[in-house]
Design a protein around this motif. Structure first.
Motif, PDB file in Angstrom:
ATOM      1  N   PRO A  52       0.709  -1.491   0.024  1.00 29.21           N
ATOM      2  CA  PRO A  52      -0.038   0.114  -0.297  1.00 29.21           C
ATOM      3  C   PRO A  52       0.808   1.468  -0.106  1.00 29.21           C
ATOM      4  CG  PRO A  52      -0.831  -1.447   1.693  1.00 29.21           C
ATOM      5  CD  PRO A  52       0.489  -2.150   1.116  1.00 29.21           C
ATOM      6  N   SER A  53       1.951   0.883   0.125  1.00 31.74           N
ATOM      7  CA  SER A  53       2.870   2.330   0.323  1.00 31.74           C
ATOM      8  C   SER A  53       3.188   3.400  -1.271  1.00 31.74           C
ATOM      9  CB  SER A  53       4.169   1.909   0.900  1.00 31.74           C
ATOM     10  OG  SER A  53       5.039   1.218   0.104  1.00 31.74           O
ATOM     11  N   ILE A  54       3.116   2.478  -2.284  1.00 29.69           N
ATOM     12  CA  ILE A  54       3.126   3.105  -2.683  1.00 29.69           C
ATOM     13  C   ILE A  54       2.345   3.071  -3.992  1.00 29.69           C
ATOM     14  CG2 ILE A  54       5.499   1.264  -3.491  1.00 29.69           C
ATOM     15  CD1 ILE A  54       3.333  -0.436  -5.321  1.00 29.69           C
ATOM     16  N   LEU A  55       0.775   3.234  -3.673  1.00 31.16           N
ATOM     17  CA  LEU A  55      -0.616   3.461  -3.756  1.00 31.16           C
ATOM     18  C   LEU A  55      -0.358   4.489  -4.028  1.00 31.16           C
ATOM     19  CD1 LEU A  55      -2.823   0.523  -2.763  1.00 31.16           C
ATOM     20  CD2 LEU A  55      -1.552   1.180  -5.310  1.00 31.16           C
ATOM     21  N   ASP A  56      -0.547   5.651  -4.311  1.00 32.93           N
ATOM     22  CA  ASP A  56      -0.374   7.213  -4.886  1.00 32.93           C
ATOM     23  C   ASP A  56      -2.225   7.803  -6.531  1.00 32.93           C
ATOM     24  OD1 ASP A  56      -0.766   9.398  -5.238  1.00 32.93           O
ATOM     25  OD2 ASP A  56       1.724  10.128  -5.825  1.00 32.93           O
ATOM     26  N   PRO A  57      -2.890   7.817  -5.192  1.00 30.51           N
ATOM     27  CA  PRO A  57      -4.225   8.022  -6.727  1.00 30.51           C
ATOM     28  C   PRO A  57      -3.941   9.298  -7.200  1.00 30.51           C
ATOM     29  CG  PRO A  57      -4.496   8.729  -3.902  1.00 30.51           C
ATOM     30  CD  PRO A  57      -3.419   8.144  -4.042  1.00 30.51           C
ATOM     31  N   ASN A  58      -3.225   9.937  -7.312  1.00 27.13           N
ATOM     32  CA  ASN A  58      -2.599  11.306  -7.955  1.00 27.13           C
ATOM     33  C   ASN A  58      -1.546  10.851  -9.082  1.00 27.13           C
ATOM     34  OD1 ASN A  58      -3.921  13.012  -6.467  1.00 27.13           O
ATOM     35  ND2 ASN A  58      -2.709  13.155  -5.222  1.00 27.13           N
ATOM     36  N   ASP A  59      -1.511   9.219  -9.190  1.00 25.52           N
ATOM     37  CA  ASP A  59      -0.148   8.820  -9.496  1.00 25.52           C
ATOM     38  C   ASP A  59      -0.390   7.146 -10.664  1.00 25.52           C
ATOM     39  OD1 ASP A  59       1.797   8.803 -11.526  1.00 25.52           O
ATOM     40  OD2 ASP A  59       3.327   8.753  -9.964  1.00 25.52           O
ATOM     41  N   ALA A  60      -1.213   7.260 -10.946  1.00 27.31           N
ATOM     42  CA  ALA A  60      -2.369   5.847 -11.221  1.00 27.31           C
ATOM     43  C   ALA A  60      -1.698   5.234 -12.655  1.00 27.31           C
ATOM     44  CB  ALA A  60      -3.547   6.337 -11.455  1.00 27.31           C
ATOM     45  N   GLU A  61      -1.032   6.078 -13.539  1.00 25.65           N
ATOM     46  CA  GLU A  61       0.312   5.653 -14.650  1.00 25.65           C
ATOM     47  C   GLU A  61       1.137   5.181 -14.307  1.00 25.65           C
ATOM     48  OE1 GLU A  61       2.504   7.506 -18.935  1.00 25.65           O
ATOM     49  OE2 GLU A  61       0.450   9.238 -17.217  1.00 25.65           O
ATOM     50  N   PHE A  62       1.900   5.501 -13.061  1.00 23.08           N
ATOM     51  CA  PHE A  62       3.386   5.172 -12.434  1.00 23.08           C
ATOM     52  C   PHE A  62       3.371   3.669 -12.202  1.00 23.08           C
ATOM     53  CE2 PHE A  62       5.968   5.022  -8.548  1.00 23.08           C
ATOM     54  CZ  PHE A  62       7.339   4.364  -9.296  1.00 23.08           C
TER      55      PHE A  62
END
Length: 101
Positions: A52-62
């Motif tokens: 979960p630490s890599i989940l960023d709702p602003n960077d779904a493309e990554f």
């Protein structure tokens, strides 16, 4: 007749190897181990774990790029393992299309 028998034995061996490879798994990790994918050697994805630490709702493309790369790597590893096993059975001999795998 002897050649036919050898071909039938090889085909039976290939079928058994395919069944075995369908249950053997390989694992791939991406994003420094924060994404893990497990796949069978026949290309079926069986598990996907995302830290979960890599989940960023602003960077779904990554995240999509990381997932795609990790999944592709797992499938490649499975194909390599399958090819290696088939090569052992055939002694490196190329098989005609439709024979075996």
């Amino acid at each position: 007749m002897k050649l036919m028998k050898q071909a039938q034995e090889m085909q039976a061996g290939l079928a058994a190897a395919q069944e075995k490879l369908a249950t053997e798994t390989v694992e791939s990790e991406g994003a420094a181990g924060k994404i893990k994918v497990t796949a069978t050697c026949d290309g079926t994805i069986t598990s996907l774990t995302i830290d979960p630490s890599i989940l960023d709702p602003n960077d779904a493309e990554f995240l999509q790029e990381l997932l795609l790369a990790t999944i592709q790597n797992a499938i490649s590893k499975g194909k390599e393992k399958a090819a290696s096993e088939m090569k052992k059975l055939t002694g490196g001999m190329e098989l005609p299309p439709g024979f075996g795998m």
